[in-house]
Scaffold this motif. Structure first.
Motif, PDB file in Angstrom:
ATOM      1  N   ASN B 111       0.902  -1.276   0.102  1.00 24.62           N
ATOM      2  CA  ASN B 111       0.016  -0.025  -0.028  1.00 24.62           C
ATOM      3  C   ASN B 111       0.644   1.293  -0.042  1.00 24.62           C
ATOM      4  OD1 ASN B 111      -2.244  -1.294   0.354  1.00 24.62           O
ATOM      5  ND2 ASN B 111      -2.911  -0.330   2.367  1.00 24.62           N
ATOM      6  N   CYS B 113       1.098   4.672   1.617  1.00 23.34           N
ATOM      7  CA  CYS B 113       0.370   5.208   2.658  1.00 23.34           C
ATOM      8  C   CYS B 113       0.870   6.893   2.893  1.00 23.34           C
ATOM      9  CB  CYS B 113       0.326   4.511   3.772  1.00 23.34           C
ATOM     10  SG  CYS B 113       2.225   4.495   4.654  1.00 23.34           S
ATOM     11  N   ARG B 124      -3.486   5.032   6.001  1.00 20.09           N
ATOM     12  CA  ARG B 124      -3.012   3.793   5.387  1.00 20.09           C
ATOM     13  C   ARG B 124      -3.191   3.732   3.954  1.00 20.09           C
ATOM     14  NH1 ARG B 124      -5.625  -0.515   6.670  1.00 20.09           N
ATOM     15  NH2 ARG B 124      -4.085  -1.732   6.030  1.00 20.09           N
ATOM     16  N   ASP B 176       4.406  -8.698   8.569  1.00 20.13           N
ATOM     17  CA  ASP B 176       4.002  -7.472   7.913  1.00 20.13           C
ATOM     18  C   ASP B 176       4.681  -6.425   8.333  1.00 20.13           C
ATOM     19  OD1 ASP B 176       2.465  -9.448   6.662  1.00 20.13           O
ATOM     20  OD2 ASP B 176       0.656  -8.682   7.656  1.00 20.13           O
ATOM     21  N   ASP B 178       2.847  -3.665   7.714  1.00 18.84           N
ATOM     22  CA  ASP B 178       1.444  -2.800   7.940  1.00 18.84           C
ATOM     23  C   ASP B 178       1.172  -3.208   9.243  1.00 18.84           C
ATOM     24  OD1 ASP B 178      -1.003  -1.724   7.618  1.00 18.84           O
ATOM     25  OD2 ASP B 178      -1.552  -2.788   5.826  1.00 18.84           O
ATOM     26  N   GLN B 180      -1.620  -2.274  10.216  1.00 19.36           N
ATOM     27  CA  GLN B 180      -3.230  -2.406  10.217  1.00 19.36           C
ATOM     28  C   GLN B 180      -4.156  -1.189  10.686  1.00 19.36           C
ATOM     29  OE1 GLN B 180      -4.846  -4.405   8.014  1.00 19.36           O
ATOM     30  NE2 GLN B 180      -3.201  -5.595   7.189  1.00 19.36           N
ATOM     31  N   LYS B 181      -3.256  -0.265  11.330  1.00 21.30           N
ATOM     32  CA  LYS B 181      -4.194   0.839  11.906  1.00 21.30           C
ATOM     33  C   LYS B 181      -3.267   2.243  11.803  1.00 21.30           C
ATOM     34  CE  LYS B 181      -3.949  -0.669  16.797  1.00 21.30           C
ATOM     35  NZ  LYS B 181      -4.489  -0.602  18.143  1.00 21.30           N
ATOM     36  N   ARG B 226       2.678  -6.496   3.176  1.00 21.09           N
ATOM     37  CA  ARG B 226       2.024  -7.460   3.796  1.00 21.09           C
ATOM     38  C   ARG B 226       1.864  -8.620   2.943  1.00 21.09           C
ATOM     39  NH1 ARG B 226      -4.026  -6.757   3.284  1.00 21.09           N
ATOM     40  NH2 ARG B 226      -4.270  -4.820   2.532  1.00 21.09           N
TER      41      ARG B 226
END
Lengths: 401, 401
Positions: B111, B113, B124, B176, B178, B180-181, B226
């Motif tokens: 991603n 970000c 993100r 990962d 990432d 995730q938040k 990820r």
């Protein structure tokens, strides 16, 4: 899938009786003209009655798409996972001639062949010598002692024979001596594991000895060996199912497979009527009966649709003798399909019926491939047959608390 | 269940031909007004004809209750146990953009970000930048060399991209980056096995290099990675099934899945008609064809019941082109259900039909979810599809003697 170890823990002995009737190669395919299979073409009022009074389904002997040989087809019906419990070629060949194999024996399939002056194979089948000739030559080789190992040689048919090596510490992990084509010398038999050195040595010495003894027996002046296999040490039905099982089968191969799982072999005759009479006679002495009908498969293999129909009708006509015994569980099925139109074993699932007081009847009122598809058991692997039979005979305790 | 190892031993090459038509997401649920599924609503005279001339059943792609992703849904149909043969997230992402993965490659989903001056993630998805912007940024990162490992970067859609690390001795057992938040810094990528130190080091250096190169590219000024995964080294269909297989699929992901099992990828067009023409054109060159129709799934995902019906009707209308080839085995099924009313993949089993000369026809005369329940094959796992297709093409030898 529940395994033999789990079944062993919940099996209990009881006086109830189970009859497993295996109609070899029963499953078929439609006749091109009538659109009906062999079983659908046959008049089978008694099988239909059992279907009506029981629960039906379609059984996959090994798995969808898989065409079973006789060994996996039967072992699965006996409750033994055919992918796990395998029987080697040499052993099957020995079972097929009623050879009384013992634990530790190593068996191989043999061919008499022709070699030239240089030891090169010119005919892998020695001109397909007669069975009489084969028998005579086997006597020449039978009982040879090689370093304390006995080589037992039995004729099969034409150029084919079986050799069984009997002695201590023999591995069966051996390569073939048969190169599978002419123009080559027989190969030396090689050990396929470090523990097989002794067995390889014995097998090669046997081949050498055979060559010497056959020197003047052209065209059958040499032997080729393949498919070395150990007589399998399977758990016995008496241990895992707590049954006292008997087998009624005229053909040696099926008696052999029954023996491998520990069934008592009852002497019987060649006809269906004689087989069924054997069961009636011994009904009080055992609590599980495997009855094997061979001719359906033979007719299918021959591509003889009509003969297969007639054999099915013959089974049906004698069936009341067994029905009258009113066994607690009556199972009728097959080890695989042998459609006459395919002239051989096939992958198609086989019809199955189980009648017992506790079977939860379905709406099937005919025993056929198409009718059984709608049966209450749906489609099931053959390894489920024994647990179902045992359960319906109230021979299985609760699993878990 | 019979495994690929056993199938490999009984598979034999033969000239017979198999066509496997996968109508993606075909299975459906009833329309609330009509009570009929998409397939039941569509006029499908040709599919119905195949069902009538064949044998039907209901297939569970992965297992009852399990909603399959595209990879397990297809791998199961190709005969590969989807619980055993898994394809990682990064690899799927790469296959989805037609990235030409090679053995040893490690792929991850990325991603773009947004991070603040302290390196804390504030978005993100970098404000979901356009795909054009994403493409431009990927060019900035593509081809970076890190200690002899090449990082290949390809755009996917909006803020999404794929990174492929190509070099010797790279493990994919990596955590990962990432978190995730938002409100956290990207995590350091950690090795999940002792052999993954090198790969972790490379991946972290890549992230650092990306941060440097993106410094002035706010809002897309950092990357998150990820789903690291190795390109899988599955046995090929040519080895295990002795087939010479070809895939006809317009969408990259499905071509990628076909490539993983060793199918030849045939160039084709976007329409069903073009795909079918490709098959006709190459019919003489292969003995197995996987044909993939995507639009049924897309319509289902969109919740567009009517469009899904129309796509099914389109498939049916072009179907005679394939029927006319009269392949020895013709299979039509799906990789999973995508009911329009659920707007997504679902766990429902999928209708299945197989037509061959040897299929043992049942009474089903319509190709639909409800009709196939009564089919002669009953309910079967998708991994049985290949053994059944091979058996019906007479491409499997007997199992066991």
């Amino acid at each position: 899938m529940i395994g033999l170890e789990q079944i062993r823990e919940i099996a209990r002995a009881s006086p109830s009786k189970i009859v497993l009737l295996v109609i070899d190669g029963l499953g078929g395919l439609p006749h091109p003209e009538t659109g009906r299979t062999e079983l659908e073409s046959a008049k089978t009022p008694n099988l239909d009655r059992l279907a009506r009074e029981g629960i039906c389904g379609m059984v996959d002997p090994v798995g969808p798409g898989i065409t079973p040989g006789s060994a996996p087809g039967h072992l699965a019906l006996f409750g033994y996972d055919p992918l796990k419990f395998t029987v080697g070629r040499g052993v099957l060949e020995a079972l097929g001639v009623d050879f009384d194999l013992k634990e530790g024996d190593v068996a191989a399939r043999g061919n008499f062949c022709t070699v030239d002056a240089n030891g090169i194979i010119t005919d892998r089948r020695a001109g397909r010598i007669s069975t009489e000739r084969c028998t005579e030559l086997c006597q020449l080789l039978d009982g040879v002692d090689i370093d304390g190992v006995e080589a037992l040689v039995s004729p099969v048919k034409e150029h084919r024979f079986v050799v069984v090596l009997r002695g201590a510490g023999l591995s069966s992990e051996l390569s073939d001596s048969d190169p599978q084509k002419e123009g080559l010398a027989p190969k030396a038999i090689a050990p396929l594991s470090p523990l097989a050195d002794k067995a390889a040595n014995i097998a090669n010495k046997f081949t050498k000895e055979a060559w010497a003894r056959l020197a003047h027996r052209h065209p059958a002046n040499m032997v080729l060996l393949r498919g070395f296999a150990h007589y399998p040490d399977f758990p016995k039905m008496s241990e895992v199912f707590r049954l006292n099982p008997a087998a009624i089968a005229f053909y040696p191969m099926y008696r052999g497979l029954a023996k491998v799982v520990g069934m008592e072999l009852l002497p019987t005759g060649a006809t269906i009527e004689e087989e069924f009479s054997t069961l009636v006679e011994h009904y009080n002495s055992y609590d599980f009966f495997f009855v094997h009908v061979k001719e359906t498969d033979s007719a299918g293999e021959d591509g003889d649709f009509e003969r297969k129909v007639r054999v099915i009708e013959e089974v049906d006509s004698v069936l009341p003798r067994l029905i009258d015994l009113d066994p607690d569980v009556f199972v009728v099925t097959a080890d695989h399909s042998t459609p006459a139109v395919l002239k051989g074993h096939s992958w198609h699932p086989v019809p199955f019926l189980l009648r017992s007081k506790w079977c939860r009847r379905d709406g099937v009122d005919q025993f056929s491939e198409r009718a059984c598809v709608a049966g209450g058991l749906g489609r099931l692997p053959a390894t489920d047959v024994m647990p179902l039979a045992l359960a319906n005979a109230l021979k299985l305790k609760k699993f878990g608390a």
